[in-house]
Design a protein around this motif. Structure first.
Motif, short mmCIF file in Angstrom:
data_model
loop_
_atom_site.label_atom_id
_atom_site.label_comp_id
_atom_site.label_asym_id
_atom_site.label_seq_id
_atom_site.Cartn_x
_atom_site.Cartn_y
_atom_site.Cartn_z
N GLY A 171 0.78 -1.23 0.00
CA GLY A 171 0.00 0.00 0.00
C GLY A 171 0.81 1.28 0.00
N TYR A 172 1.76 1.41 0.93
CA TYR A 172 2.53 2.65 1.01
C TYR A 172 3.37 2.85 -0.25
N GLU A 173 3.94 1.78 -0.77
CA GLU A 173 4.72 1.85 -2.01
C GLU A 173 3.83 2.31 -3.17
N LEU A 174 2.62 1.81 -3.22
CA LEU A 174 1.66 2.21 -4.24
C LEU A 174 1.34 3.70 -4.12
N ALA A 175 1.09 4.15 -2.91
CA ALA A 175 0.79 5.58 -2.69
C ALA A 175 1.96 6.45 -3.14
N THR A 176 3.18 6.03 -2.84
CA THR A 176 4.37 6.77 -3.25
C THR A 176 4.46 6.85 -4.76
N LYS A 177 4.24 5.74 -5.45
CA LYS A 177 4.30 5.73 -6.92
C LYS A 177 3.24 6.65 -7.52
N HIS A 216 1.92 9.29 -6.08
CA HIS A 216 2.34 10.67 -5.81
C HIS A 216 3.43 11.10 -6.78
N GLU A 217 4.37 10.22 -7.06
CA GLU A 217 5.45 10.52 -8.00
C GLU A 217 4.91 10.74 -9.41
N SER A 218 3.76 10.16 -9.72
CA SER A 218 3.16 10.29 -11.04
C SER A 218 2.22 11.48 -11.15
N GLY A 219 2.11 12.27 -10.08
CA GLY A 219 1.30 13.48 -10.14
C GLY A 219 0.00 13.44 -9.36
N PHE A 220 -0.29 12.34 -8.70
CA PHE A 220 -1.51 12.23 -7.90
C PHE A 220 -1.24 12.73 -6.48
N SER A 221 -0.78 13.96 -6.37
CA SER A 221 -0.36 14.49 -5.07
C SER A 221 -1.53 14.73 -4.12
N THR A 222 -2.75 14.86 -4.64
CA THR A 222 -3.90 15.11 -3.77
C THR A 222 -4.56 13.82 -3.29
N VAL A 223 -4.08 12.68 -3.74
CA VAL A 223 -4.66 11.40 -3.34
C VAL A 223 -3.97 10.93 -2.06
N SER A 224 -4.77 10.71 -1.03
CA SER A 224 -4.20 10.30 0.26
C SER A 224 -4.20 8.77 0.38
N GLU A 225 -3.37 8.29 1.28
CA GLU A 225 -3.36 6.85 1.56
C GLU A 225 -4.73 6.40 2.03
N GLY A 226 -5.42 7.28 2.75
CA GLY A 226 -6.75 6.95 3.27
C GLY A 226 -7.77 6.68 2.18
N SER A 227 -7.53 7.19 0.98
CA SER A 227 -8.46 6.90 -0.12
C SER A 227 -7.99 5.70 -0.94
N ILE A 228 -6.72 5.36 -0.82
CA ILE A 228 -6.18 4.23 -1.59
C ILE A 228 -6.55 2.89 -0.95
N TYR A 229 -6.42 2.78 0.37
CA TYR A 229 -6.66 1.49 1.03
C TYR A 229 -8.10 0.98 0.85
N PRO A 230 -9.13 1.82 0.96
CA PRO A 230 -10.48 1.30 0.69
C PRO A 230 -10.64 0.79 -0.75
N LEU A 231 -9.99 1.45 -1.70
CA LEU A 231 -10.03 0.96 -3.09
C LEU A 231 -9.36 -0.39 -3.20
N LEU A 232 -8.22 -0.56 -2.54
CA LEU A 232 -7.53 -1.86 -2.57
C LEU A 232 -8.40 -2.96 -1.99
N ILE A 233 -9.09 -2.65 -0.90
CA ILE A 233 -9.97 -3.65 -0.27
C ILE A 233 -11.09 -4.04 -1.22
N ARG A 234 -11.72 -3.03 -1.85
CA ARG A 234 -12.82 -3.31 -2.77
C ARG A 234 -12.32 -4.07 -4.00
N MET A 235 -11.18 -3.64 -4.55
CA MET A 235 -10.64 -4.30 -5.74
C MET A 235 -10.26 -5.74 -5.42
N ASN A 236 -9.81 -5.99 -4.20
CA ASN A 236 -9.50 -7.35 -3.77
C ASN A 236 -10.78 -8.18 -3.70
N LYS A 237 -11.85 -7.60 -3.14
CA LYS A 237 -13.14 -8.31 -3.06
C LYS A 237 -13.69 -8.62 -4.44
N GLU A 238 -13.44 -7.70 -5.40
CA GLU A 238 -13.92 -7.90 -6.77
C GLU A 238 -12.99 -8.81 -7.57
#
Length: 103
Positions: A21-27, A29-51
């Motif tokens: 997760g943290y590595e994903l968030a860093t990547k 951010h490096e690609s320009g998604f500076s406004t995306v927080s880790e708090g919004s990434i982890y719920p997506l990962l959970i849902r994508m895992n369920k799907e």
């Protein structure tokens, strides 16, 4: 709209190599998604895992607790391919409209 784009970008990052997760968030951010927080990434990962778009595996870490590494499933690869097609269509349309605006 950003949510759908973010999901596609997450799939793309994961398609390149297993990431936690943290590595994903860093990547992202490096690609320009500076406004995306880790708090919004982890719920997506959970849902994508369920799907079943991604699979998570716990692995030992040399720097603390175990980390969950994510990899793309076959379904996730198909979803990524469709995202790329849809993104190119959307991008072309937006680029065309913006170009017309410049004239």
């Amino acid at each position: 709209m950003l949510k759908g784009i973010l999901e596609g970008c997450i799939l793309k990052v994961i398609s390149e190599k297993e990431v936690y997760g943290y590595e994903l968030a860093t990547k992202l951010h490096e690609s320009g998604f500076s406004t995306v927080s880790e708090g919004s990434i982890y719920p997506l990962l959970i849902r994508m895992n369920k799907e079943k778009l991604i699979e998570g595996t716990l692995k030992k870490s040399t720097a603390g607790p175990n980390r969950k590494y994510y990899r793309l499933t076959e379904k996730g690869q198909k979803e990524l391919s469709q995202f790329i097609i849809n993104w190119n269509i959307l991008k072309c349309g937006v680029d065309k409209l913006l170009k017309e605006e410049e004239q």
